[in-house]
Scaffold this motif. Structure first.
Motif, short mmCIF file in Angstrom:
data_model
loop_
_atom_site.label_atom_id
_atom_site.label_comp_id
_atom_site.label_asym_id
_atom_site.label_seq_id
_atom_site.Cartn_x
_atom_site.Cartn_y
_atom_site.Cartn_z
N PRO A 339 -5.84 8.50 -15.68
CA PRO A 339 -5.74 8.70 -14.24
C PRO A 339 -6.06 7.27 -13.74
O PRO A 339 -6.37 6.50 -14.43
CB PRO A 339 -7.10 9.53 -14.02
CG PRO A 339 -7.39 10.20 -15.28
CD PRO A 339 -7.00 9.28 -16.34
N THR A 340 -5.92 7.33 -12.23
CA THR A 340 -5.95 6.27 -11.44
C THR A 340 -7.44 5.83 -11.54
O THR A 340 -8.18 6.61 -11.68
CB THR A 340 -5.59 6.30 -9.98
OG1 THR A 340 -4.08 6.57 -10.27
CG2 THR A 340 -5.80 5.30 -9.26
N ASP A 437 -0.56 8.97 -9.62
CA ASP A 437 -0.88 7.80 -10.06
C ASP A 437 -1.40 6.63 -9.17
O ASP A 437 -2.14 5.87 -9.70
CB ASP A 437 0.56 7.36 -10.90
CG ASP A 437 -0.10 6.14 -12.04
OD1 ASP A 437 0.38 4.88 -11.70
OD2 ASP A 437 -0.70 6.35 -12.75
N MET A 438 -1.03 6.61 -8.03
CA MET A 438 -1.20 5.70 -7.00
C MET A 438 -2.22 6.22 -5.86
O MET A 438 -2.03 7.30 -5.40
CB MET A 438 0.09 5.06 -6.77
CG MET A 438 0.44 4.23 -7.89
SD MET A 438 2.07 3.09 -7.35
CE MET A 438 3.18 4.32 -7.36
N ILE A 439 -2.79 5.44 -5.23
CA ILE A 439 -3.63 5.74 -4.11
C ILE A 439 -3.43 4.62 -3.09
O ILE A 439 -3.30 3.38 -3.37
CB ILE A 439 -5.26 5.49 -4.47
CG1 ILE A 439 -5.27 6.55 -5.64
CG2 ILE A 439 -6.17 5.79 -3.43
CD1 ILE A 439 -5.49 8.05 -5.18
N TYR A 440 -3.54 5.11 -1.62
CA TYR A 440 -3.32 4.16 -0.59
C TYR A 440 -4.69 3.46 -0.42
O TYR A 440 -5.74 4.38 -0.46
CB TYR A 440 -2.88 5.04 0.53
CG TYR A 440 -1.80 5.37 0.80
CD1 TYR A 440 -0.27 4.59 1.32
CD2 TYR A 440 -1.37 6.76 0.32
CE1 TYR A 440 0.66 5.16 1.26
CE2 TYR A 440 0.19 7.00 0.53
CZ TYR A 440 0.97 6.34 1.07
OH TYR A 440 2.50 6.70 1.26
N LEU A 466 -10.16 15.71 0.70
CA LEU A 466 -9.91 14.60 1.35
C LEU A 466 -9.37 13.47 0.24
O LEU A 466 -8.43 12.62 0.74
CB LEU A 466 -11.12 14.29 1.95
CG LEU A 466 -11.92 15.19 2.97
CD1 LEU A 466 -13.10 14.50 3.47
CD2 LEU A 466 -10.69 15.00 4.36
N LEU A 467 -9.85 13.43 -0.68
CA LEU A 467 -9.43 12.50 -1.78
C LEU A 467 -8.14 12.62 -2.25
O LEU A 467 -7.20 11.46 -2.39
CB LEU A 467 -10.28 12.59 -3.09
CG LEU A 467 -10.21 11.53 -4.17
CD1 LEU A 467 -10.20 10.28 -4.00
CD2 LEU A 467 -10.84 12.05 -5.51
N LYS A 468 -7.41 13.86 -2.36
CA LYS A 468 -6.32 14.20 -2.78
C LYS A 468 -5.32 13.65 -1.49
O LYS A 468 -4.26 13.20 -1.97
CB LYS A 468 -5.94 15.61 -3.00
CG LYS A 468 -6.51 16.09 -4.23
CD LYS A 468 -6.20 17.72 -4.47
CE LYS A 468 -6.95 18.09 -5.87
NZ LYS A 468 -6.52 19.51 -6.03
N ALA A 469 -5.80 13.64 -0.47
CA ALA A 469 -5.04 13.13 0.69
C ALA A 469 -4.68 11.50 0.52
O ALA A 469 -3.98 11.18 1.29
CB ALA A 469 -5.49 13.36 2.13
N THR A 470 -5.13 10.92 -0.28
CA THR A 470 -5.24 9.46 -0.47
C THR A 470 -4.12 9.10 -1.22
O THR A 470 -3.75 7.81 -1.48
CB THR A 470 -6.64 8.83 -0.64
OG1 THR A 470 -6.87 9.16 -2.16
CG2 THR A 470 -7.70 9.19 0.30
N GLN A 471 -3.65 10.09 -2.01
CA GLN A 471 -2.59 10.07 -2.91
C GLN A 471 -1.28 9.57 -2.47
O GLN A 471 -0.95 10.08 -1.52
CB GLN A 471 -2.34 11.04 -3.84
CG GLN A 471 -3.64 11.32 -5.00
CD GLN A 471 -3.57 12.64 -5.63
OE1 GLN A 471 -3.44 13.57 -5.51
NE2 GLN A 471 -3.16 12.14 -7.06
N GLY A 526 2.36 -3.74 0.08
CA GLY A 526 0.97 -3.89 -0.39
C GLY A 526 0.09 -2.54 0.09
O GLY A 526 -1.13 -3.23 -0.06
N GLN A 527 0.44 -1.65 0.14
CA GLN A 527 -0.36 -0.36 0.48
C GLN A 527 -1.19 0.28 -0.44
O GLN A 527 -2.27 1.05 -0.41
CB GLN A 527 0.56 0.55 1.37
CG GLN A 527 1.24 -0.13 2.60
CD GLN A 527 1.84 1.07 3.31
OE1 GLN A 527 1.42 1.96 3.45
NE2 GLN A 527 3.25 0.87 3.66
N LEU A 528 -0.58 -0.12 -1.80
CA LEU A 528 -1.05 0.70 -3.05
C LEU A 528 -2.08 0.11 -3.74
O LEU A 528 -1.89 -1.17 -4.07
CB LEU A 528 0.04 1.11 -3.78
CG LEU A 528 1.28 2.05 -3.02
CD1 LEU A 528 2.41 2.35 -3.89
CD2 LEU A 528 0.57 3.35 -2.28
N MET A 529 -3.09 0.73 -4.27
CA MET A 529 -4.21 0.19 -5.02
C MET A 529 -3.72 -0.18 -6.36
O MET A 529 -3.21 0.59 -7.08
CB MET A 529 -5.65 1.25 -4.66
CG MET A 529 -6.59 0.51 -5.36
SD MET A 529 -7.99 1.90 -5.29
CE MET A 529 -7.82 3.26 -5.74
#
Length: 909
Positions: A339-340, A437-440, A466-471, A526-529
């Motif tokens: 996981p991320t 795999d990626m998060i904002y 809410l966490l899933k909404a950051t994917q 550059g938006q992705l962690m």
């Protein structure tokens, strides 16, 4: 001008015959070629020669040989070729994180980028993501007539990349009727099952009808193998051999799960430790909680492959032939991996990294670890954290590789000259989709600050939503590589000498290469962690290559032939490179003993990816102490000790337009001894010396962190001047890693090839074949670093590997029992450096042997059935510290275990 240079090179090559060095002898040819010898074109030469009697070591896998292996893909087929090494090869089954999902072979362990792959004698476009190496799984194995493996350099004939050798996949030339094949396999232990269906058809006879049209469609799919489905991959927490009493963790997840807290003074730990009670979680014994990721991922991907090829041949007369070849393929791989995770400590410099944010919990946050902060004496101060986002599930990466190819040409004879000329268009396209795999970065940061993310425990259903909404879910990158080529070749016997005719060949080629790699807008901005900030697209300038070549085969004596060749390649980006080659064939005892050898030079041109990769940031996989601010793991600045001593620093990777080609010198010498028709023994010795080796990523980062070399290579470290003190430089921002010409490699070894056809008996016909390779030396150096050996070590070439078969044929039965052997190697000591552990010595990985059984029975002239067992004795992978993080080496061992397969073929003629 180019022809003048080539003529000078050919003349020079003749004068160098006294300096022929170490080398290889050829493999045993088919029995049929002995009965009716005739001159044909063989891989590695542009003049016709007698198969099995060339001055170069060429191994030929016939259609029957291919069937005897039981292989279902071109990559699997090369397991039967001892000179093909897993070291330096690309494979989607050996990448735990998806990679480029390509299968590209590596002869001699020199790498896929130094192994030239041909299809019907012509180049194929490289993989679009990596920019190097041909994805051979786009070649349908069902359509192969044979495979020729030249185990010697061939830049004097083919140009770039033919340093380690050449693999030439040759498709069926014509086909009559309709044929259908169905295949299926299943592992005894479940998972990784596969199936395929092939339909081939052809009409027309070249002799009677003057034409033939042939087409074949192949569909294949394989189910994934979950890590949890095998005892040897189901846990990363393994018996305590070298690690803490709690157990041995391979590639420890220092991030931990649910998470770890950090203070500005460097203290860290999980507030719930030692009560690490979440699923698949355990205490590491040092104040943290770790997570067993093996429960989530695939160790073999799910894949689906579709390919279609066709060929139209028209022969209006006996001297002219027109042909058109076309091929389409699409391979899709789906890999599930870890996981991320978040990256960030309580240090302001963390925020200076592109794509990186320092995540902290303030005292007012509902998940602030008050008791833990009190115990550390920092209650009321912001607390940094790292955590794995396991509740979002595993990372899913889906990669699709497509290949389109069309060739149109004409060959024949005119005025005594044989000619062949064609235009070829190749397009390789790749696309990668990330699911989960990626998060904002900004969205996750806002979630943390809102108090709806718990770094140290499970989320509530509402917070999880809410966490899933950051994917981010969607297309991550796509790319294409286009190669357009025109080539022409003429050859003929030029004149006669007392010992025979002098045969010559002249060739010319014009090639245009283009590459484009485009990332998603989210990544380019550059938006992705955790993806290193902005990644601009790669659109390097196209490269044009103009080439001229010449070759002559000269019968000096009845028992001695000399072959000289040279090729001049002119690149639009770096200039010319001229490569000569000379080889000889000596028959001291006619039809009994052949001695042969060769010497030549070669080169590997920088790929468009090497040259044009844009600057992008990536992370080192493990934390490395700053050699100045934390020497010997002792922090010099207490306030930044966590950052200085435990940070996995970023690396800035970028291409280099000033790269020059790699240069090589290779030599071979050997013999083939055939005292009777039924037996032959060949020994081939080879030596390859490479210089100007392109190091992608430049100097190894450990040079800048090793106390012995840190001062010399401090220029690799880019520091933040704002954090410098009177006595110390600023904190490390990132490590520079451009591609550079700095390597030297030297490889030496031998090939052994043996064939014995036991005289026919009432029990049937038996034959034994052995192909083995011994690696005596494979030294690598970056020029300014000590030389290291890559023989018999983790990630290197096997000291010895062989493929041994026993074949039996009788009354419609064709049965083969095969042994595939690889010698053991020295394991990595991967636990050193973690938790301040010191482990004496290096573990030794034992040798690994697989046995396969294949059988075919011809029921009627139209119907054949087959079946077999792969890994017949169910040999499990030996335990290893390295590579996968699951306790096995996927380049070395079979993960499926004993696997049964069956097939049936029916011809509708």
């Amino acid at each position: 001008m180019q022809f003048k240079r080539i003529a000078m090179a050919v003349t020079s090559a003749v004068s160098l015959t006294g300096y022929v060095g170490i080398s290889c002898a050829a493999d045993n040819p088919d029995d049929q070629s002995r009965d009716a010898p005739q001159k044909v074109y063989i891989t590695g030469s542009s003049v016709k020669q007698i198969a099995g009697e060339t001055s170069l070591p060429v191994q030929i896998l016939t259609k029957k040989d291919i069937e005897h292996t039981g292989a279902t893909t071109a990559a699997e087929l090369l397991n039967a070729v001892s000179s093909s090494s897993n070291a330096g090869a690309y494979s989607p089954t050996t990448s735990m994180y998806g990679g480029d999902a390509q299968s590209s072979p590596s002869l001699r362990g020199l790498g896929a980028e130094r192994t030239l792959v041909l299809l019907n004698g012509r180049r194929v476009a490289n993989n679009a993501f990596s920019g190097s190496g041909v994805d051979i799984d786009t070649i349908p194995i069902s359509a192969l007539e044979r495979v020729e493996i030249l185990k010697d350099g061939a830049s004097a004939i083919y140009g770039a990349d033919a340093v380690a050798g050449v693999i030439n996949f040759i498709l069926k030339k014509d086909f009559h009727g309709v044929e259908a094949t169905v295949y299926g396999d299943a592992s005894q232990h479940g998972g990784a099952s596969g199936s395929s269906a092939t339909l081939s058809g052809g009409i027309g006879d070249l002799t009677d009808d003057k034409y033939n049209v042939f087409a074949s469609v192949d569909l294949r799919q394989n189910q994934p193998l979950n890590a949890a489905a095998r005892s040897y991959t189901s846990s990363q927490l393994l018996p305590a051999n070298y690690g803490p009493a709690a157990g041995k963790l391979l590639f420890p997840n220092y991030v931990g799960y649910p998470g770890r807290a950090y203070t500005a003074s460097g203290a860290w730990g999980n507030p719930t430790d030692p009560n690490c009670t979440q699923p698949n979680q355990y205490s590491d014994g040092y104040g943290g909680c770790n997570y067993n990721f093996a429960t989530l991922g695939y160790v073999l991907p799910k894949d689906k492959k579709i390919s279609a090829i066709s060929k139209l041949t028209y022969r209006p007369n006996g001297e002219t032939e027109f042909y058109v070849e076309a091929g389409l393929s699409q391979n899709t791989y789906r890999l599930v991996s870890t996981p991320t995770f978040t990256i960030g400590e309580n240090n302001t410099a963390a925020g200076n990294f592109p794509g990186r944010t320092a995540f902290t919990l303030s005292p007012g946050n509902p998940f602030y670890p008050t008791q833990w902060a009190t115990d550390q004496g920092v209650n009321g101060e912001p607390i940094g954290f790292q955590s794995s986002l396991n509740e979002l599930g595993a990372s899913v990466i889906e990669t699709t590789n497509k290949q389109a190819r069309i060739v149109a040409g004409i060959n024949g004879t005119i005025a005594g000259w044989d000619y062949d000329t064609a235009f070829q268009f190749n397009r390789a396209a790749s696309k990668q989709i990330f699911l989960g795999d990626m998060i904002y970065t900004a969205k996750f940061y806002d979630l943390v600050q809102s108090g709806h993310y718990n770094p140290f425990g499970l989320q509530t259903p509402g917070d999880l939503a809410l966490l899933k909404a950051t994917q981010f879910n969607g297309e991550f990158k796509n790319a294409f590589a286009i190669t357009k080529t025109w080539d022409g070749r003429i050859s003929r016997p030029l004149f006669k000498l007392p010992a025979g005719s002098v045969d010559v060949a002249l060739g010319a080629q014009l090639m245009d290469e283009r590459l484009s790699q485009i990332y998603s807008p989210e990544l380019t901005t550059g938006q992705l962690m955790n993806w290193g900030g902005a990644a601009p697209p790669a659109n390097p300038k196209p490269v044009t290559v103009k080439s001229l070549s010449a070759e002559a085969n000269i019968p000096v004596l009845k028992s001695l032939e000399l072959n000289v060749s040279a090729r001049d390649d002119s690149y639009s980006n770096f200039g010319n490179t001229l490569n000569p080659k000379v080889s000889f064939l000596w028959k001291p005892v006619a039809e009994v003993l052949i001695v042969r050898g060769s010497w030549g030079t070669g080169f590997r041109a920088p790929t468009l990816s090497d040259i044009g990769t844009p600057a992008t940031f990536g992370y080192n996989s493990q934390p490395i102490p700053d050699p100045v601010r934390c020497p010997g793991n002792v922090a010099q600045v207490a306030a930044t000790s966590a950052y200085d001593c435990t940070t996995p620093y970023q690396s800035l990777l970028y291409g280099n337009p000033d790269l020059q080609p790699e240069k090589s010198r290779q030599s071979t010498i050997g013999f083939v001894f055939e005292p009777i028709k039924e037996f032959s023994l060949g020994v081939n010795m080879f030596q390859i010396n490479l210089r100007n080796v392109i190091s992608v990523g430049g100097l190894p980062t450990n040079l800048a962190f090793d106390p012995a070399t840190a001062s010399q290579y401090s220029f690799l470290l880019v520091r933040d001047p704002a954090t410098a003190t009177a006595t110390l430089p600023g904190e490390i921002l990132y490590v520079k890693n451009p591609s550079l010409n700095i390597g030297r490699w030297n490889s030496r070894g031998s090939d052994l090839d043996m064939h014995y056809g036991i005289p026919s008996t009432q029990l049937g016909n038996f034959s034994v074949d052995l192909h083995g390779t011994y690696a005596e030396k494979f030294d690598q150096s970056l020029g300014i670093t000590p030389t290291t050996s890559s023989v018999g070590v983790s990630g290197g070439v096997s000291r010895w590997q062989h493929y041994l078969t026993l074949n039996w044929v009788k009354d419609g039965w064709d049965v083969t029992f095969a042994q595939n052997f690889k010698s053991g190697y020295r394991d990595e000591n991967s636990y050193s450096g973690f938790y301040n552990l010191t482990i004496p010595g290096y573990p030794r990985i034992s040798s690994y042997t697989l046995y396969d059984l294949t059988a075919a029975y011809t029921v009627t002239k139209k119907w054949q059935i087959g079946g077999g067992i792969k890994n017949a004795f169910d040999h499990a992978p030996p335990f290893t510290n390295t590579y996968s993080g699951y306790g096995y080496d996927p380049r070395y061992a079979d993960l499926r275990g004993r696997t049964f397969w069956m097939s049936t073929t029916y011809s509708f003629n």
